[in-house]
Write a protein that holds these residues in place. Structure first.
Motif, short mmCIF file in Angstrom:
data_model
loop_
_atom_site.label_atom_id
_atom_site.label_comp_id
_atom_site.label_asym_id
_atom_site.label_seq_id
_atom_site.Cartn_x
_atom_site.Cartn_y
_atom_site.Cartn_z
N SER A 59 0.79 -1.23 0.00
CA SER A 59 0.00 0.00 0.00
C SER A 59 0.83 1.28 0.00
O SER A 59 0.28 2.36 0.22
CB SER A 59 -0.95 0.00 1.19
N TYR A 60 2.10 1.20 -0.29
CA TYR A 60 2.95 2.39 -0.31
C TYR A 60 2.57 3.40 -1.39
O TYR A 60 2.89 4.59 -1.25
CB TYR A 60 4.43 2.00 -0.45
N PRO A 61 1.90 3.03 -2.50
CA PRO A 61 1.56 4.07 -3.49
C PRO A 61 0.69 5.19 -2.94
O PRO A 61 0.70 6.29 -3.49
CB PRO A 61 0.84 3.29 -4.59
N THR A 62 -0.06 4.95 -1.87
CA THR A 62 -0.83 6.03 -1.28
C THR A 62 0.10 7.13 -0.76
O THR A 62 -0.20 8.31 -0.91
CB THR A 62 -1.72 5.52 -0.13
N TYR A 63 1.22 6.73 -0.19
CA TYR A 63 2.20 7.71 0.29
C TYR A 63 2.92 8.38 -0.87
O TYR A 63 3.16 9.59 -0.86
CB TYR A 63 3.20 7.03 1.23
N LEU A 64 3.25 7.60 -1.91
CA LEU A 64 3.92 8.18 -3.08
C LEU A 64 3.02 9.19 -3.78
O LEU A 64 3.49 10.21 -4.29
CB LEU A 64 4.35 7.08 -4.04
#
Length: 186
Positions: free
Chosen positions: A29-34
């Protein structure tokens, strides 16, 4: 209460859940931060195929892990005190805060990985232009780097090797000539 007698075996299960939650934030789920970094003006950010259900899953998984982390307290209250077991659920807000912190740490760690990969590509573009004697302005090098970085990551994502490619780029400190061949075709 039959379930309370089995809590001796469940005592360490929440630790595994926290490790799983960390890897959920770190690898999935890191794309939310990116996406948030891109809105702040970070041009190097590459957002892999974005799924809109990641944010609700972050909240849901953090809630599940927080509630599951109460089991050791229930076990301790049952074993050593006569307090009502409902008191153990007072810890849930603390575990939710811990989940938020772990999510932030994991996502920042992934963003740093992508940033390191970007700067490897930057060094490669700068090196290639200077070795040919073609000195470019900083903005030209930056634009060329963004274009190549995005193109390479899209190609790696299409082949299902995005994570391997980003890790290989981020871990190396030299300018490898065939990092693309090592990760794309190997």
């Amino acid at each position: 209460m039959q379930i309370l007698s089995t809590l001796d075996y469940w005592f360490w299960v929440p630790v595994l859940f926290w490790i799983g939650l960390f890897f959920w934030f770190y690898r999935v789920s890191y794309p939310t931060y990116l996406k948030k970094l891109l809105r702040k003006g970070q041009k190097w950010v590459f957002i892999p195929t974005f799924k809109s259900y990641w944010k609700p899953c972050d909240v849901l998984f953090t809630l599940i892990v927080s509630v599951a982390s109460v089991f050791p307290t229930i076990w301790a209250l049952n074993k050593w005190t006569e307090l009502p077991l409902v008191y153990a659920f007072a810890e849930v807000p603390l575990f939710l805060i811990l989940g938020k912190i772990i999510g932030g740490v994991a996502k920042k760690k992934t963003a740093n990985l992508y940033r390191s990969a970007y700067f490897l590509e930057y060094r490669r573009v700068r090196y290639e232009s200077e070795s040919k004697g073609n000195f470019r302005s900083e903005s030209d090098v930056h634009n060329q780097t963004i274009w190549r970085f995005t193109k390479n990551l899209k190609k790696a994502e299409a082949r299902g090797r995005l994570w391997k490619y980003v890790n290989a780029m981020a871990k190396t400190k030299k300018i490898p000539r065939d990092i693309l061949a090592e990760t794309m075709y190997g």
